[in-house]
Design an enzyme around this catalytic site. Structure first.
Site, short mmCIF file in Angstrom:
data_model
loop_
_atom_site.label_atom_id
_atom_site.label_comp_id
_atom_site.label_asym_id
_atom_site.label_seq_id
_atom_site.Cartn_x
_atom_site.Cartn_y
_atom_site.Cartn_z
N HIS A 69 0.83 -1.24 -0.01
CA HIS A 69 0.02 -0.01 -0.04
C HIS A 69 0.67 1.24 0.01
O HIS A 69 0.53 2.00 0.89
CB HIS A 69 -0.96 -0.14 1.34
CG HIS A 69 -2.19 0.55 0.91
ND1 HIS A 69 -2.35 1.82 1.81
CD2 HIS A 69 -3.20 0.70 0.02
CE1 HIS A 69 -3.79 2.29 1.42
NE2 HIS A 69 -4.09 1.92 0.37
N ILE A 104 -12.42 6.31 16.53
CA ILE A 104 -12.99 5.21 16.28
C ILE A 104 -12.29 4.34 15.13
O ILE A 104 -11.79 4.87 14.04
CB ILE A 104 -14.41 5.24 15.51
CG1 ILE A 104 -15.39 6.30 16.26
CG2 ILE A 104 -14.92 3.96 15.42
CD1 ILE A 104 -15.93 5.99 17.36
N MET A 105 -11.60 3.32 15.77
CA MET A 105 -10.64 2.59 14.99
C MET A 105 -11.43 2.10 13.76
O MET A 105 -12.38 1.69 13.86
CB MET A 105 -10.10 1.20 15.79
CG MET A 105 -9.27 1.44 16.99
SD MET A 105 -8.03 2.74 16.40
CE MET A 105 -7.88 4.13 17.52
N HIS A 115 -8.11 7.78 6.99
CA HIS A 115 -7.03 7.25 6.50
C HIS A 115 -6.19 8.52 6.16
O HIS A 115 -6.80 9.59 5.71
CB HIS A 115 -7.32 6.47 5.14
CG HIS A 115 -6.19 5.74 4.63
ND1 HIS A 115 -5.31 6.29 3.72
CD2 HIS A 115 -5.65 4.48 4.82
CE1 HIS A 115 -4.35 5.47 3.54
NE2 HIS A 115 -4.64 4.12 4.37
N ASP A 135 -9.16 -1.99 7.64
CA ASP A 135 -9.12 -2.76 8.71
C ASP A 135 -10.51 -2.98 9.41
O ASP A 135 -10.61 -3.72 10.23
CB ASP A 135 -8.30 -2.11 9.73
CG ASP A 135 -6.86 -2.31 9.66
OD1 ASP A 135 -6.57 -3.39 9.21
OD2 ASP A 135 -6.08 -1.52 10.11
N ARG A 194 1.94 -8.36 4.52
CA ARG A 194 2.60 -6.99 3.91
C ARG A 194 4.16 -7.38 3.96
O ARG A 194 4.72 -6.66 3.18
CB ARG A 194 2.39 -6.17 4.98
CG ARG A 194 2.89 -4.63 4.73
CD ARG A 194 2.61 -3.97 3.48
NE ARG A 194 1.07 -3.99 3.38
CZ ARG A 194 0.33 -2.77 3.61
NH1 ARG A 194 0.86 -1.75 4.17
NH2 ARG A 194 -0.76 -2.60 3.48
N ARG A 221 17.72 11.01 6.41
CA ARG A 221 18.50 11.81 7.62
C ARG A 221 17.69 13.18 7.21
O ARG A 221 18.24 13.96 6.64
CB ARG A 221 19.97 11.99 7.63
CG ARG A 221 20.61 12.28 8.56
CD ARG A 221 20.17 13.46 9.32
NE ARG A 221 21.01 13.99 10.53
CZ ARG A 221 20.68 15.00 11.14
NH1 ARG A 221 19.48 15.90 10.90
NH2 ARG A 221 21.12 15.36 12.24
#
Ligand SMILES: CC(=O)SCCNC(=O)CCNC(=O)[C@H](O)C(C)(C)COP(=O)(O)OP(=O)(O)OC[C@H]1O[C@@H](n2cnc3c(N)ncnc32)[C@H](O)[C@@H]1OP(=O)(O)O
Ligand SMILES: O=C([O-])CC(=O)C(=O)O
Length: 369
Positions: free
Chosen positions: A188, A257-258, A262, A314, A339, A358
């Site tokens: 993704h 709320i899970m 996004h 999810d 993944r 960096r």
């Protein structure tokens, strides 16, 4: 010297690297994986096809797919010491931490550990992908006081993975849906875990280290850990009205709320979630009980009306795993296993064309006294 002109909190919108692996194309509303639309791939291809596409750059023909499946199966076993080390972990250890530990241990068994060439990295990736079902399922089993299980090489890679999880040979529909979930989770673009792995790889550190860092990143509930959190919420609510009430209370308390929102798709549903929603519908039809789907749809409506937010993958992967009989502590480790294909592709790309990450800071501390 001013160093804050390009500061973007959370690196929102920042281009971190060049990649030929994937892009969330928000204009065309497509998830492009090496030139293919992920959602189209989910309609006819398998997770094994995705692994090949990610690591070899093109979709396999039948004989290449067969060779790949055989190669993954040839790597199913993990060194006995990995199992012994997992047995020493405190029993409250999460399966993600078991998975992270096992991946770290494997570094010590790699006789070419200092070799970062593409060919050795690719072979390493296939070996790890072969080992991950054993590592993932047995981390969970050992940590829950159960005996480790062995794979069944007669089954396809993903059917075997589900078989090891549930202990029952999956039906064709169950195996297809589980395989589709792995395919959707496989890559993704530049989520936190992929960025983490590339940052680690950019010091010329090895694939095991880069993957271990990525497991830790994926564990958090703002990322992969959300799928477990979604299922806990659904179980706590237990009914459509209970779920509506739970969500309203959480929103009143300003809780997140899970499974919603996004960084990239803020104003529409994650297209992968739509595919999993259809799989949930199929599983509910088969069971003749649509409670979970009805609950999820009620939650979707509330979040759209109250927050203008939509489900991510999810949100619908969680109830699908529940209907497939997967124990909740395995949801995020399964996401990570899948993944690993995308992560390895990114680590290889980083090693092949490296520049050390960096960045600089916007200093908010005291001036020199
Ligand atoms: C497969 C995956 O890993 S997908 C991600 C899985 N993670 C989750 O589902 C966790 C819940 N979601 C979230 O926390 C967020 O939407 C994230 C982490 C995915 C994206 O975060 P960011 O891009 O940084 O957005 P951020 O958290 O700043 O949210 C923007 C606004 O929407 C709100 N918001 C975002 N997601 C949610 C949510 N799930 N519930 C409630 N409010 C939310 C925030 O409170 C914020 O509101 P504000 O501007 O009034 O403060
Ligand atoms: O892209 C992200 O930030 C998170 C996500 O959906 C994923 O890793 O699949």
């Amino acid at each position: 010297m001013k160093t804050d002109e390009t500061f973007a909190p959370g690196l929102k919108g920042v281009i971190a690297c060049e990649t030929g692996i994937s892009l969330l194309d928000t204009e065309q509303e497509k998830i492009i994986i090496r030139g293919h639309d992920l959602i189209d791939l989910s309609q006819g291809k398998t997770y094994a096809d995705m692994v090949y596409l990610l690591l070899e750059g093109a979709l396999p023909d039948d004989s290449e797919r067969k060779k790949l499946e055989d190669k993954l199966k040839a790597h199913y076993d993990v060194p006995e010491n990995v199992t012994e080390i997992l047995k020493m972990l405190p029993e409250k250890t999460h399966a993600m931490d078991g998975q992270r530990t096992a991946i770290s241990v494997l570094a010590g068994y790699d006789e070419k550990i200092d070799d970062r060439s593409t060919s050795v990295n690719k072979e390493r990736a296939y070996e790890l992908l072969g080992q991950l079902p054993m590592i993932t399922v047995n981390s969970y089993r050992i940590l829950h006081g159960k005996a480790p299980v062995k794979p069944d090489p007669e089954l396809s890679y993903s059917a075997n993975f589900l078989y090891m999880i549930t202990g029952e040979k999956p039906t064709e529909l169950q195996a297809d849906i589980f395989d589709r979930s792995l395919l959707l989770y496989s890559e993704h673009e530049m989520p936190n875990s992929t960025f983490t792995s590339r940052v680690i790889a950019s010091t010329n550190s090895d694939m095991y280290g880069a993957l271990s860092g990525a497991v830790a990143s994926l564990k958090g509930n703002l990322h992969g850990g959300a799928n477990e959190a979604v299922m806990h919420m659904l179980n706590e609510a237990d009914s459509v009205s209970g779920f509506e009430q739970l969500m309203k209370t959480k929103l009143e308390n300003k809780e997140k709320i899970m499974g919603f929102g996004h960084r990239v798709y803020m104003n529409r549903m994650d297209p992968r979630a739509l595919v999993m929603k259809e799989s949930l519908r199929q599983l509910c039809d088969l069971k003749g009980d649509h409670t979970l789907l009805d609950m999820c749809e009620a939650g979707e409506e509330i979040m759209k009306d109250e927050k203008g937010l939509y489900p991510n993958l999810d949100y619908y992967a969680a109830p699908v795993y529940w209907m497939l009989g997967v124990p909740i502590p395995l949801y995020t480790p399964i996401f990570f296993s899948s993944r690993t294909a995308g992560l390895c592709a990114h680590i290889i790309e980083q090693h092949d064309n490296n520049r050390l990450f960096r960045p600089r800071v916007k200093y908010t501390g005291k001036e020199l006294e």
